[in-house]
Design a protein around this motif. Structure first.
Motif, PDB file in Angstrom:
ATOM      1  N   CYS A 195      -8.190   2.597   2.810  1.00 46.15           N
ATOM      2  CA  CYS A 195      -6.595   2.516   4.060  1.00 46.15           C
ATOM      3  C   CYS A 195      -7.265   2.806   4.937  1.00 46.15           C
ATOM      4  O   CYS A 195      -7.427   4.827   4.808  1.00 46.15           O
ATOM      5  CB  CYS A 195      -5.789   2.345   2.922  1.00 46.15           C
ATOM      6  SG  CYS A 195      -4.119   2.166   4.530  1.00 46.15           S
ATOM      7  N   CYS A 237       1.332  -0.658  -0.378  1.00 48.91           N
ATOM      8  CA  CYS A 237      -0.459   0.276  -0.171  1.00 48.91           C
ATOM      9  C   CYS A 237       0.776   1.227   0.704  1.00 48.91           C
ATOM     10  O   CYS A 237       2.188   1.436   0.960  1.00 48.91           O
ATOM     11  CB  CYS A 237      -1.294  -0.316   1.101  1.00 48.91           C
ATOM     12  SG  CYS A 237      -2.008   1.319   1.433  1.00 48.91           S
ATOM     13  N   ASN A 257      -9.296  -1.441  -4.282  1.00 46.09           N
ATOM     14  CA  ASN A 257     -10.542  -1.043  -3.319  1.00 46.09           C
ATOM     15  C   ASN A 257      -9.279  -0.808  -1.879  1.00 46.09           C
ATOM     16  O   ASN A 257     -10.226   0.004  -0.945  1.00 46.09           O
ATOM     17  CB  ASN A 257     -10.765  -2.364  -3.053  1.00 46.09           C
ATOM     18  CG  ASN A 257     -11.774  -2.310  -4.786  1.00 46.09           C
ATOM     19  OD1 ASN A 257     -12.542  -1.708  -5.054  1.00 46.09           O
ATOM     20  ND2 ASN A 257     -11.852  -4.198  -4.480  1.00 46.09           N
ATOM     21  N   HIS A 258      -8.708  -1.511  -1.446  1.00 44.14           N
ATOM     22  CA  HIS A 258      -7.239  -0.807  -0.283  1.00 44.14           C
ATOM     23  C   HIS A 258      -7.594   0.299  -0.452  1.00 44.14           C
ATOM     24  O   HIS A 258      -7.766   0.797   0.908  1.00 44.14           O
ATOM     25  CB  HIS A 258      -6.951  -1.935  -0.715  1.00 44.14           C
ATOM     26  CG  HIS A 258      -5.377  -1.513   1.370  1.00 44.14           C
ATOM     27  ND1 HIS A 258      -5.951  -1.775   2.284  1.00 44.14           N
ATOM     28  CD2 HIS A 258      -4.473  -0.979   0.965  1.00 44.14           C
ATOM     29  CE1 HIS A 258      -4.788  -1.402   3.055  1.00 44.14           C
ATOM     30  NE2 HIS A 258      -4.546  -0.735   2.538  1.00 44.14           N
ATOM     31  N   PHE A 268      -0.295  -2.587   4.291  1.00 45.16           N
ATOM     32  CA  PHE A 268      -1.467  -4.444   3.515  1.00 45.16           C
ATOM     33  C   PHE A 268      -0.045  -4.603   2.201  1.00 45.16           C
ATOM     34  O   PHE A 268       0.016  -3.340   1.735  1.00 45.16           O
ATOM     35  CB  PHE A 268      -2.737  -3.464   3.042  1.00 45.16           C
ATOM     36  CG  PHE A 268      -3.251  -4.234   2.860  1.00 45.16           C
ATOM     37  CD1 PHE A 268      -3.743  -5.952   2.890  1.00 45.16           C
ATOM     38  CD2 PHE A 268      -3.019  -4.424   1.241  1.00 45.16           C
ATOM     39  CE1 PHE A 268      -4.614  -6.272   2.476  1.00 45.16           C
ATOM     40  CE2 PHE A 268      -3.888  -5.168  -0.213  1.00 45.16           C
ATOM     41  CZ  PHE A 268      -4.830  -5.841   1.233  1.00 45.16           C
ATOM     42  N   THR A 287      -1.002  -6.790  -2.159  1.00 47.79           N
ATOM     43  CA  THR A 287      -1.943  -7.791  -2.635  1.00 47.79           C
ATOM     44  C   THR A 287      -1.298  -7.425  -4.072  1.00 47.79           C
ATOM     45  O   THR A 287       0.200  -6.842  -4.116  1.00 47.79           O
ATOM     46  CB  THR A 287      -3.131  -7.401  -2.228  1.00 47.79           C
ATOM     47  OG1 THR A 287      -3.822  -7.884  -2.741  1.00 47.79           O
ATOM     48  CG2 THR A 287      -3.791  -6.189  -3.090  1.00 47.79           C
ATOM     49  N   MET A 312      -5.369  -3.676  -5.503  1.00 49.01           N
ATOM     50  CA  MET A 312      -5.171  -2.862  -4.508  1.00 49.01           C
ATOM     51  C   MET A 312      -5.618  -1.449  -4.460  1.00 49.01           C
ATOM     52  O   MET A 312      -6.138  -0.698  -3.668  1.00 49.01           O
ATOM     53  CB  MET A 312      -3.557  -1.785  -5.415  1.00 49.01           C
ATOM     54  CG  MET A 312      -3.017  -1.309  -4.165  1.00 49.01           C
ATOM     55  SD  MET A 312      -2.984  -2.157  -2.236  1.00 49.01           S
ATOM     56  CE  MET A 312      -1.161  -2.384  -1.819  1.00 49.01           C
ATOM     57  N   CYS A 355       1.297   2.132   6.163  1.00 45.78           N
ATOM     58  CA  CYS A 355       0.340   1.014   6.232  1.00 45.78           C
ATOM     59  C   CYS A 355       1.503  -0.054   5.830  1.00 45.78           C
ATOM     60  O   CYS A 355       1.725   0.048   4.784  1.00 45.78           O
ATOM     61  CB  CYS A 355      -0.663   0.900   4.787  1.00 45.78           C
ATOM     62  SG  CYS A 355      -1.658  -0.520   5.130  1.00 45.78           S
TER      63      CYS A 355
END
Length: 176
Positions: A124, A103, A119-120, A110, A112, A117, A108
């Protein structure tokens, strides 16, 4: 695995343009632009096998036919024309969507695939936010989303005072 759509690619390209991602997977040369040498944005390929960002090849060709910039051995013989032999590359899009990234928000952790990414990033809780009272004098121009509630609680008196002063000044301007 989520379904990959044109919207997924559009979100992915916008995120690549807007963010400096920390990449947690190896980047293969096949998803690097022959011109700018960055990860492809709106990838296109040409007959000699080179890949470009759409904007890079469009700028390079600028409405004229030119030889490919690559070094494949076939490039020096490949006369490119944007309307005839430059094609959007869906395979490169799928490979790019599989890059594992962290991210882009500072605190952060996170990670993926890039294709997931968007949506996150929107949701966030480490995303910096501007305090709505900043425009009338709050000193906090960036607060992490997860800390905004605490900021409001701690600065309630200050925000009330700023709002009252702002309304008072507005009232004085109207009287003039």
């Amino acid at each position: 695995m989520s379904k990959i759509t044109n919207e997924t690619f559009e979100n992915m390209w916008n995120m690549l343009k807007e963010n400096e991602f920390q990449i947690d997977s190896p980047i293969k040369s096949e998803i690097i632009c022959t011109s700018c040498e960055h990860i492809l944005i709106k990838p296109v390929n040409v007959p000699c096998g080179c890949r470009y960002c759409y904007n890079c090849i469009q700028t390079y060709l600028n409405g004229k036919e030119k030889f490919c910039l690559g070094l494949t051995g076939y490039c020096e013989n490949e006369l490119l024309n944007l309307n005839e032999n430059v094609f959007f590359d869906q395979v490169a899009n799928i490979k790019i969507s599989g890059i594992v990234v962290k991210c882009p928000h500072e605190f952060c952790e996170f990670t993926t695939r890039l294709g997931n990414m968007a949506n996150h990033v929107r949701a966030c809780d480490k995303q910096p936010m501007i305090c709505p009272y900043f425009s009338i004098g709050c000193k906090e121009n960036k607060v992490d989303a997860d800390k905004m509630k605490q900021h409001f609680k701690e600065e309630n008196y200050c925000h009330s005072r700023l709002l009252a002063d702002s309304l008072n000044n507005y009232g004085n301007e109207i009287k003039l």
